[in-house]
Design an enzyme around this catalytic site. Structure first.
Site, PDB file in Angstrom:
ATOM      1  CB  VAL A  94       3.409 -17.281  -5.315  1.00  0.00           C
ATOM      2  CG1 VAL A  94       1.849 -17.606  -4.053  1.00  0.00           C
ATOM      3  CG2 VAL A  94       3.982 -18.580  -5.388  1.00  0.00           C
ATOM      4  CE  LYS A  95      -3.070 -12.521  -9.545  1.00  0.00           C
ATOM      5  NZ  LYS A  95      -3.803 -12.758 -10.250  1.00  0.00           N
ATOM      6  CG  LEU A  96       0.319 -15.152  -1.690  1.00  0.00           C
ATOM      7  CD1 LEU A  96       1.358 -14.840  -0.720  1.00  0.00           C
ATOM      8  CD2 LEU A  96      -0.518 -16.395  -1.604  1.00  0.00           C
ATOM      9  CB  THR A 142      -3.760 -17.747 -13.816  1.00  0.00           C
ATOM     10  OG1 THR A 142      -3.025 -18.147 -12.596  1.00  0.00           O
ATOM     11  CG2 THR A 142      -3.009 -18.412 -15.215  1.00  0.00           C
ATOM     12  CE1 TYR A 148      -2.645 -22.317  -8.399  1.00  0.00           C
ATOM     13  CE2 TYR A 148      -0.998 -22.461  -6.731  1.00  0.00           C
ATOM     14  CZ  TYR A 148      -2.322 -22.826  -7.191  1.00  0.00           C
ATOM     15  OH  TYR A 148      -3.057 -23.586  -6.369  1.00  0.00           O
TER      16      TYR A 148
END
Ligand code: E4P
Length: 216
Positions: free
Chosen positions: A86-88, A27, A58
């Site tokens: 975790v997307k950064l 997402t 996320y």
């Protein structure tokens, strides 16, 4: 190679899971904004749709690393450790956050990646994934798949375990070009996934066989 579905819609994820073709969900803040439900409910629903068997990615949106960390921990409580990715977006502040998340055993993907240099830094920090944006690169820089080729060369020459989940893919042809260029995995919008699942000539063949078949 794994396929992910890039979607905030639970029905799409359920459908893709029913077909048995996806291992996870990605997402981003813009996708999450398209659904009415609060983000924590959306993310836990997506994880349920995956039958808690794959990662749901996320991307936190708070303005400081401290506040992002709080968002991530809260989301992790909803989705469950080992199930949240975790997307950064790859920049200095997020690389710093990635390092501390990795030390706490989070799965981290450096996202919105547009250069081989960013990939080298994601490898150096030990992120499990990088998410380059293929179609945006083609539109804004010239040749998305060529960029994937360069990124894969960086990963391989560094002997890194980091893997590419190629994102921003708008057609089955682009998906193929991206895999051929060396992406380990793809995340696809549901409409692209659906297009890949069928072909007019397949439907024609089914119809022809049905006409020719004899019950015996
Ligand atoms: C990936 O995880 C992103 O959500 C997505 O693919 C971004 O690409 P786009 O906004 O160019 O479609």
């Amino acid at each position: 190679m794994a396929l992910y579905v890039d979607s905030p819609w639970i029905e799409e994820v359920e459908q893709a899971v029913e077909w048995g073709v996806v291992e996870g969900v990605t997402t981003n803040p813009a996708l999450l904004a398209k659904v009415e439900t609060p983000n924590n409910k959306t993310l836990s629903g997506l994880s349920r749709a995956l039958q808690h068997k794959g990662l749901v990615f996320y991307q936190p949106t708070a303005e400081t690393n401290e506040a992002r960390l709080q968002q991530i921990h809260a989301m992790n409580r909803e989705v469950g450790m080992g199930l949240l990715g975790v997307k950064l977006p790859c920049n200095p502040a997020h690389l710093k956050l990635a390092k501390s998340l990795l030390e706490s055993n989070y799965v981290v993907g450096m996202t919105a990646v547009f250069s081989p240099g960013q990939v080298a830094l994601a490898c150096a920090v030990g992120a499990q994934y990088v998410l380059p944006y293929v179609n945006r690169s083609t539109r804004l820089l010239g040749d998305g798949p060529e960029l994937i080729r360069q990124m894969r060369t960086v990963i391989d020459s560094m002997g890194s375990q980091t893997q590419i989940i190629a994102a921003s893919i708008k057609s089955p042809e682009e998906a193929y070009d991206t895999l051929a260029a060396g992406a380990h995995h793809l995340t696809l919008p549901f409409n692209v996934l659906k297009e890949m699942a069928q072909h007019p000539l397949t439907e024609q063949a089914i119809e022809d066989f049905a006409k020719a078949a004899k019950d015996k």
